[in-house]
Design an enzyme around this catalytic site. Structure first.
Site, PDB file in Angstrom:
ATOM      1  N   THR A 223       0.848  -1.194   0.000  1.00 48.52           N
ATOM      2  CA  THR A 223       0.000   0.000   0.000  1.00 48.52           C
ATOM      3  C   THR A 223       0.884   1.244   0.000  1.00 48.52           C
ATOM      4  OG1 THR A 223      -1.918   1.040   1.072  1.00 48.52           O
ATOM      5  CG2 THR A 223      -0.245   0.154   2.545  1.00 48.52           C
ATOM      6  N   ASN A 224       0.326   2.422   0.274  1.00 50.18           N
ATOM      7  CA  ASN A 224       1.122   3.648   0.328  1.00 50.18           C
ATOM      8  C   ASN A 224       0.620   4.534   1.456  1.00 50.18           C
ATOM      9  OD1 ASN A 224      -0.989   5.489  -0.740  1.00 50.18           O
ATOM     10  ND2 ASN A 224      -0.800   4.144  -2.521  1.00 50.18           N
ATOM     11  N   ARG A 225       1.159   5.735   1.561  1.00 47.77           N
ATOM     12  CA  ARG A 225       0.940   6.554   2.749  1.00 47.77           C
ATOM     13  C   ARG A 225      -0.326   7.414   2.688  1.00 47.77           C
ATOM     14  NH1 ARG A 225       6.102   7.032   5.382  1.00 47.77           N
ATOM     15  NH2 ARG A 225       5.194   8.658   6.647  1.00 47.77           N
TER      16      ARG A 225
END
Ligand code: PMT
Length: 421
Positions: A223-225
């Site tokens: 995933t990412n931030r």
């Protein structure tokens, strides 16, 4: 701290306090506003006086808090009209389920509800209540109705509540409330003016927000931030300007914005499916989601055991579909498309090329390494890239304010786009 243009000095704020356990936090709100130079007139409901003494507010604001509708001081008539007319802002914090219901029903059975009905000032509410009460369809519909009228809701936040259970219902932070209040003052629109001038009334806006999760196995994912804050701010702002908003969001810890249809998805493939389903019916697409560019080529059906991979684990990734480019390929002439670009260097030439490649009318470029900008922060600093090639840098501002800047450009683009189908 976000302040109104020209600061709080001399701004007349009616601070409505209602009977919630969070009423004690209104003391800090009153203190901060008074310290900043605002003239704070506290209006308490009867229930609020059970949680906090009016004396506390009197000492901090140098004004007698008002509670009774029928008990005016000598020489003063029609107190509610007077309080309402004087206000530059009506800020109700905390706002209970009960006050929201009374406001949405147009009841006027105490000083605070009368002030709400009689004021032409902008109105901001900061809901705080038990999780179940907040999620109840009655409260959600009341908030949606108030949002349709132009009432700005800030929060509630997700977190541990007075009952000890986690969920949405906690009063937004004082900084968030002050930022929303400052924005409302700057916009300067009361509900009556709002009803007359909502510039996205009837426009169907589709917004994407948050990250996606690409499963490696049933317990792990890439995933990412992205926190979803930017996309949610766009959805809230569009709703506040009268749009019919559908928000497709990846997994985030944010409560549904009132009055917005929210579709929660996990993966890039699910986000693509949801956006494809709603794209043809929308007039405006704002693609703020941080969609994964890669996903594991294969998802393991069971948890990958580390004992079976002593030498390490090699993951093969494949490209996900570029949703925005695909949607742009299907656009109708009347549709307005806005893309975002999260970059680690604000290279304008690359960003211009990206706008053209994605086929969007406007590209919102943010340098995610810059302090206060990009992922997770409450603020953002962006450069708007127009079709003409013009680059329009904006100063650091709250994500809500960025959202309104984007929507201002969208309103202009809608005025020059093709006929609505
Ligand atoms: O959520 P926050 O914490 O508030 O953070 C906000 C944000 C940084 C996520 C937001 O401001 C932002 O920049 N969103 C876009 C992030 C991104 O994916 O940028 P990109 O340059 O990789 O993609 C460009 C555009 O293509 C974006 O509109 C993106 O939604 C879209 N895209 C990307 C990949 C993909 N497979 N499909 C897409 O549609």
């Amino acid at each position: 701290m976000r302040r109104p243009e020209g600061g709080w000095q001399g701004k007349r704020v009616v601070l409505g306090v209602t009977g919630s356990i969070a009423a004690y936090k209104a003391v800090e709100l009153a203190r901060r506003l008074t310290q900043e130079g605002a003239q704070v007139q506290v209006v308490m409901t009867r229930a609020a006086t059970r949680f906090i003494a009016p004396l506390t507010f009197r000492e901090l604001t140098y004004r007698e808090p008002l509670v009774d509708l029928f008990d005016p001081p000598p020489g003063e008539l029609m107190r509610h009209v007077h309080v309402a007319e004087e206000a530059d802002l009506l800020l109700i914090a905390p706002a209970t389920a009960n006050i929201l219901a009374k406001m949405a029903a147009g009841l006027a059975d105490d000083l605070l509800t009368c002030t709400f009905l009689a004021t032409q000032a902008p109105v901001v509410v900061a809901p705080a209540m038990n999780r179940i009460m907040y999620l109840h369809p009655a409260t959600q519909e009341n908030l949606a109705k108030l949002a349709r009228w132009g009432v700005v809701a800030v929060g509630p936040e997700w977190g541990p509540l007075a009952t000890g259970i986690e969920g949405p219902g906690r009063l937004a932070s004082i900084d968030q409330i002050l930022a929303a209040a400052a924005e409302a003052i700057d916009r300067g629109q009361g509900l009556v003016q709002w009803a007359e001038s909502a510039d996205l009334k009837g426009v169907r806006v589709l917004v994407s927000a948050g990250p996606t999760r690409e499963a490696i196995d049933p317990v792990r994912f890439l995933t990412n931030r992205s926190s979803g804050k930017m996309g949610f701010a766009v959805a809230r702002a569009a709703r506040a300007r009268g749009a019919e908003v559908t928000l497709v969001t990846g997994p985030v810890a944010l409560a549904d914005p009132p009055g917005v249809r929210v579709i929660r998805v996990e993966s890039a493939a699910q986000m693509r499916a949801a956006l494809l389903e709603h794209f043809l019916q929308c007039d405006v697409l704002v693609m703020a989601a941080a969609v994964a560019d890669f996903r594991p080529r294969q998802q393991a059906p069971a948890k990958i055991k580390k004992g079976e991979h002593q030498e390490g684990l090699r993951l093969e990734l494949e490209r996900t579909e570029d949703i925005l480019t695909e949607l742009a390929g299907q656009r109708a002439p009347h549709q307005v498309l806005v893309g975002f670009a999260a970059e680690t260097n604000a290279d304008l030439a690359q960003a211009r090329a990206k706008r053209a490649a994605k086929g969007v009318d406007l590209l919102v470029l943010n340098d995610v390494l810059e302090p206060g900008a990009g992922f997770e922060s409450e603020t953002n600093r962006v450069t708007l890239l127009h079709r003409s090639g013009q680059a329009e840098p904006l100063p650091l501002m709250s994500k809500e304010a960025v959202a309104h800047q984007i929507l201002d450009r969208v309103v202009q683009l809608l005025a020059t786009s093709g006929p609505t189908s």
